[in-house]
Design a protein around this motif. Structure first.
Motif, PDB file in Angstrom:
ATOM      1  N   HIS A 244      17.272  17.103   0.067  1.00 40.99           N
ATOM      2  CA  HIS A 244      18.149  15.922   0.110  1.00 40.99           C
ATOM      3  C   HIS A 244      17.437  14.710  -0.491  1.00 40.99           C
ATOM      4  CE1 HIS A 244      21.787  17.155   2.245  1.00 40.99           C
ATOM      5  NE2 HIS A 244      21.044  17.957   2.983  1.00 40.99           N
ATOM      6  N   ALA A 245      16.137  14.564  -0.176  1.00 46.95           N
ATOM      7  CA  ALA A 245      15.397  13.394  -0.667  1.00 46.95           C
ATOM      8  C   ALA A 245      15.157  13.488  -2.177  1.00 46.95           C
ATOM      9  CB  ALA A 245      14.075  13.253   0.089  1.00 46.95           C
ATOM     10  N   ILE A 246      14.967  14.694  -2.697  1.00 52.08           N
ATOM     11  CA  ILE A 246      14.891  14.842  -4.167  1.00 52.08           C
ATOM     12  C   ILE A 246      16.219  14.339  -4.748  1.00 52.08           C
ATOM     13  CG2 ILE A 246      14.814  16.519  -6.068  1.00 52.08           C
ATOM     14  CD1 ILE A 246      12.944  18.251  -4.294  1.00 52.08           C
ATOM     15  N   GLY A 247      17.311  14.694  -4.072  1.00 50.08           N
ATOM     16  CA  GLY A 247      18.638  14.264  -4.534  1.00 50.08           C
ATOM     17  C   GLY A 247      18.824  12.763  -4.463  1.00 50.08           C
ATOM     18  N   THR A 248      18.461  12.137  -3.325  1.00 50.59           N
ATOM     19  CA  THR A 248      18.670  10.683  -3.226  1.00 50.59           C
ATOM     20  C   THR A 248      17.808   9.957  -4.258  1.00 50.59           C
ATOM     21  OG1 THR A 248      17.050  10.502  -1.430  1.00 50.59           O
ATOM     22  CG2 THR A 248      19.365  10.622  -0.782  1.00 50.59           C
ATOM     23  N   ALA A 249      16.589  10.477  -4.503  1.00 54.94           N
ATOM     24  CA  ALA A 249      15.708   9.817  -5.480  1.00 54.94           C
ATOM     25  C   ALA A 249      16.267   9.975  -6.892  1.00 54.94           C
ATOM     26  CB  ALA A 249      14.299  10.398  -5.392  1.00 54.94           C
ATOM     27  N   ARG A 250      16.726  11.186  -7.220  1.00 57.19           N
ATOM     28  CA  ARG A 250      17.261  11.376  -8.586  1.00 57.19           C
ATOM     29  C   ARG A 250      18.484  10.485  -8.802  1.00 57.19           C
ATOM     30  NH1 ARG A 250      18.124  10.360 -12.718  1.00 57.19           N
ATOM     31  NH2 ARG A 250      18.849  11.580 -14.486  1.00 57.19           N
ATOM     32  N   ILE A 251      19.322  10.386  -7.783  1.00 52.10           N
ATOM     33  CA  ILE A 251      20.546   9.590  -7.915  1.00 52.10           C
ATOM     34  C   ILE A 251      20.190   8.100  -7.958  1.00 52.10           C
ATOM     35  CG2 ILE A 251      22.692   8.959  -6.701  1.00 52.10           C
ATOM     36  CD1 ILE A 251      22.756  12.033  -5.859  1.00 52.10           C
ATOM     37  N   ALA A 252      19.222   7.684  -7.134  1.00 51.19           N
ATOM     38  CA  ALA A 252      18.767   6.287  -7.176  1.00 51.19           C
ATOM     39  C   ALA A 252      18.264   5.956  -8.580  1.00 51.19           C
ATOM     40  CB  ALA A 252      17.657   6.070  -6.151  1.00 51.19           C
TER      41      ALA A 252
ATOM     42  N   LEU B 293      21.813  20.229  -3.555  1.00 50.60           N
ATOM     43  CA  LEU B 293      23.242  20.499  -3.729  1.00 50.60           C
ATOM     44  C   LEU B 293      24.050  19.765  -2.659  1.00 50.60           C
ATOM     45  CD1 LEU B 293      24.621  24.019  -4.527  1.00 50.60           C
ATOM     46  CD2 LEU B 293      25.840  22.528  -2.963  1.00 50.60           C
ATOM     47  N   GLY B 294      23.554  19.806  -1.429  1.00 55.77           N
ATOM     48  CA  GLY B 294      24.237  19.116  -0.339  1.00 55.77           C
ATOM     49  C   GLY B 294      24.318  17.617  -0.606  1.00 55.77           C
ATOM     50  N   GLN B 295      23.236  17.044  -1.149  1.00 59.14           N
ATOM     51  CA  GLN B 295      23.240  15.600  -1.382  1.00 59.14           C
ATOM     52  C   GLN B 295      24.315  15.194  -2.387  1.00 59.14           C
ATOM     53  OE1 GLN B 295      21.711  13.702   0.601  1.00 59.14           O
ATOM     54  NE2 GLN B 295      22.585  11.881  -0.370  1.00 59.14           N
ATOM     55  N   VAL B 296      24.484  16.012  -3.429  1.00 58.56           N
ATOM     56  CA  VAL B 296      25.528  15.729  -4.424  1.00 58.56           C
ATOM     57  C   VAL B 296      26.888  15.663  -3.717  1.00 58.56           C
ATOM     58  CG1 VAL B 296      26.738  16.678  -6.431  1.00 58.56           C
ATOM     59  CG2 VAL B 296      24.240  16.818  -6.299  1.00 58.56           C
TER      60      VAL B 296
END
Ligand SMILES: Cc1cc2nc3c(=O)[nH]c(=O)nc-3n(C[C@H](O)[C@H](O)[C@H](O)COP(=O)(O)O)c2cc1C
Length: 593
Positions: A212-220, A526-529
């Motif tokens: 999830h944190a990889i996701g929030t960082a990529r999206i940020a 995937l969940g973060q997306v």
């Protein structure tokens, strides 16, 4: 070992020393069964509840500005972060870096019930226990008076703790093979935070949270027009050395941090061939670091001692340490990716970098409003178009070169190993029943062979071309979905829920035990997306870590470890808990510019 024999391994049993066997053993032993949950304390030891905030006492804290949404750098529209080249590239500076952390790991609200108050963050976390810690390795940045070095992000203070001073020239050498103004982002996990509540299954949840944190960082990064890729060629000893998690004397009696991963982040514009500040001598970029430079850096000056999070640890779950050790990535992989040669469309012509009502809500709003639903109304449906759009967002398009994959899959340097087994309850235009999203078409026959051969794989009606979504069974799966999700109604009262099914045993045997955490990371990403997609569609999501593993597999006749469901997820019309009061994320700090 097979899924048909899930009984936990007893201490007297002969235990293999092979790392792959060890992680498989961990996985099988931490399954939940209808008649027996994975081992945990069985009650909550409130006196020793871990402090959710790690601090390094003695390390200088540099407060980052708390920016309002209408202050620069403004957030682009949410839709723009998915349009290649549509977001104006921000320079890395004293305003953009705080934004990056705000959208990646900062507090997003406080919840209050009676005397209790607890913080929520941009990144979700199993049980809101937040085992994940964030770091940056910064070079000298023009106009930004942060010294080069390693910083730990302190979410409660929205500040950076200066853990280590690194000489500017050495950091520059470390980052030399990346685009201009690149910096490194790192994640670690404090396993104890999750183990305190969830016992042996906690290693799984920590890794979901990393994803999830990889996701929030990529999206940020995407909101700032920045790129990010996981530096997964790096061996884990090097990650530990660079993030200082191997510095026993800095941790003392405090709970250790497990070094998970590093990523490189850079302003996308710096890849444009015509950019004057481009420093590209090569058309390829490594996804590994020079470990001799890391060794030199680690010999620098370090500051701070980690705080202890719980007074006492009633039980220590050895099997978590064993799984962490067995899945340790020992080797450096000399992975390289191509840098795109062609220029991206100019943001000026796309006008997508500003929030306009025509383009929908801003990414910043969506990120701030993201919450897990605690209950669903059992009524709200979504349209088939919305459902198909969500499915499109999780397609990594692995056939494309790395940096031309859709965000955030451009950060994930692997082909997909996770596919979705979907329980469709309330999607207008789709017959309720069981569906399957094959995230990599090449895997279709493998998936079919791993499941009940009597299933008929029909392309889902009205499915957009190129989306490998199959309809397997018709029927009302609401009760079944809730039942296999540890009897949680959220899995049946939603519009749809799903299990994330991994190509499990083959991946581990082919790539090694270090791939065990990565399957959970991919699932978390995937969940973060979908957490954000749900908010953008006017509904809400919740991750589901608690499910009965093998009963899920039985639904589609998975009988071996070839495929295993690793994470469940649900999306629908939320019901607010009105007993809870919501407070602003930084109400506890004095206003500061
Ligand atoms: C890996 C993971 C597993 C989770 N499992 C469950 C679950 O089984 N049931 C549930 O109600 N919520 C679950 N959640 C939601 C968390 O409780 C939620 O993220 C946390 O309380 C923080 O709230 P927020 O997401 O609103 O920030 C899970 C979240 C994550 C990231």
């Amino acid at each position: 070992m097979s899924a048909e024999n899930p009984s936990p391994v007893t201490p007297t049993e002969c235990v293999s020393t092979n790392p792959v066997e060890k992680v498989i053993r961990y996985h099988v032993r931490t399954k939940h069964h209808f008649n027996r949950y994975a081992r945990s304390l069985g009650f909550l030891d409130w006196v020793n509840q871990p402090d959710p905030f790690r601090r390094f006492e003695g390390a200088q804290l540099i407060s980052l500005p708390l920016l309002k949404l209408d202050e620069e750098p403004l957030s682009p529209a949410y839709s723009a972060i998915y349009a290649r080249g549509a977001v104006t590239t921000q320079p890395v500076n004293v305003r953009s870096l705080p934004r990056f952390f705000e959208y990646a790991l900062a507090l997003s609200a406080w919840k209050k019930a009676g005397e209790s108050e607890w913080a929520l963050r941009s990144n979700p976390s199993s049980g809101n226990l937040h085992p994940t810690e964030g770091y940056v390795i910064l070079p000298r940045i023009n106009g930004f008076d942060l010294k080069p070095g390693l910083y730990h992000y302190a979410p409660k203070e929205h500040g950076l703790e200066w853990r280590a001073e690194f000489p500017a020239e050495q950091v520059a050498r470390l980052l030399d093979s990346f685009p201009s103004d690149a910096f490194l982002f790192g994640l670690t996990s404090i396993h104890w935070r999750e183990a305190w509540k969830y016992g042996e299954r906690a290693f799984r949840y920590c890794n979901h949270d990393v994803g999830h944190a990889i996701g929030t960082a990529r999206i940020a990064a995407a909101t700032l027009g920045w790129n990010m890729v996981l530096l997964d060629g790096v061996d884990q000893d090097t990650v530990a050395m660079l993030l200082g998690t191997d510095r026993k004397k800095d941790f003392g009696e405090a709970e250790p941090e497990h070094p998970d991963c590093l990523a490189v982040v850079w302003p996308s514009e710096n890849l444009k061939p015509e950019a004057s500040f481009v420093k590209r001598a090569h058309s390829e970029m490594p996804l590994f670091l020079d470990s001799t430079i890391v060794k030199d850096l680690a010999a620098g000056s370090w500051h701070g001692k980690a705080n202890r999070l719980s007074q006492e640890h009633g039980v220590h779950w050895d099997i978590i340490d064993e799984a962490a050790e067995a899945s340790w990535k020992k080797q450096t992989d000399q992975l390289m990716i191509d840098l795109p040669r062609k220029s991206f469309p100019s943001p000026d012509t796309l006008h997508a970098s500003r929030t306009t009502s025509a383009l929908g809500p801003s990414a910043g709003h969506i990120i701030h409003q993201r919450r897990s639903a605690v209950a669903f109304d059992g009524k709200t449906s979504i349209s088939a178009a919305t459902f198909f759009q969500m499915m499109q967002r999780v397609m990594p398009r692995a056939e494309r070169p790395q940096l031309e994959r859709p965000m955030p899959w451009d950060a994930w340097p692997y082909d997909p190993a996770i596919h979705l087994m979907l329980f469709v309850h309330r999607v207008d235009g789709l017959t309720p029943g069981l569906y399957f999203l094959v995230r990599d078409s090449k895997k279709l026959s493998f998936l079919q062979q791993s499941m009940n051969p009597e299933l008929v794989w029909t392309v889902a009606p009205e499915c957009p071309e190129g989306l490998p979504l199959y309809w397997l069974l018709e029927g009302d799966a609401k009760r079944l979905a809730a039942q296999v999700s540890c009897h949680q109604d959220i899995a049946g009262e939603s519009a749809f829920s799903f299990g994330m099914v991994a190509e499990f045993e083959g991946t581990l045997r082919e790539r090694g035990a270090w791939w065990y955490p990565r399957m959970f990371w991919e699932a978390g990403l995937l969940g973060q997306v979908l957490y954000l997609e749900a908010e953008a569609a006017g509904v809400r999501a919740t991750g589901i870590g608690c499910f009965f593993d093998d009963p899920v597999h039985e639904i589609v006749g998975i009988q071996s470890l070839a495929m295993q469901s690793l994470y469940h997820f649900t999306i629908g019309g939320p019901v607010e808990d009105r007993r809870l009061q919501t407070l602003p994320p930084y109400h506890h700090l004095q206003p500061r510019s």
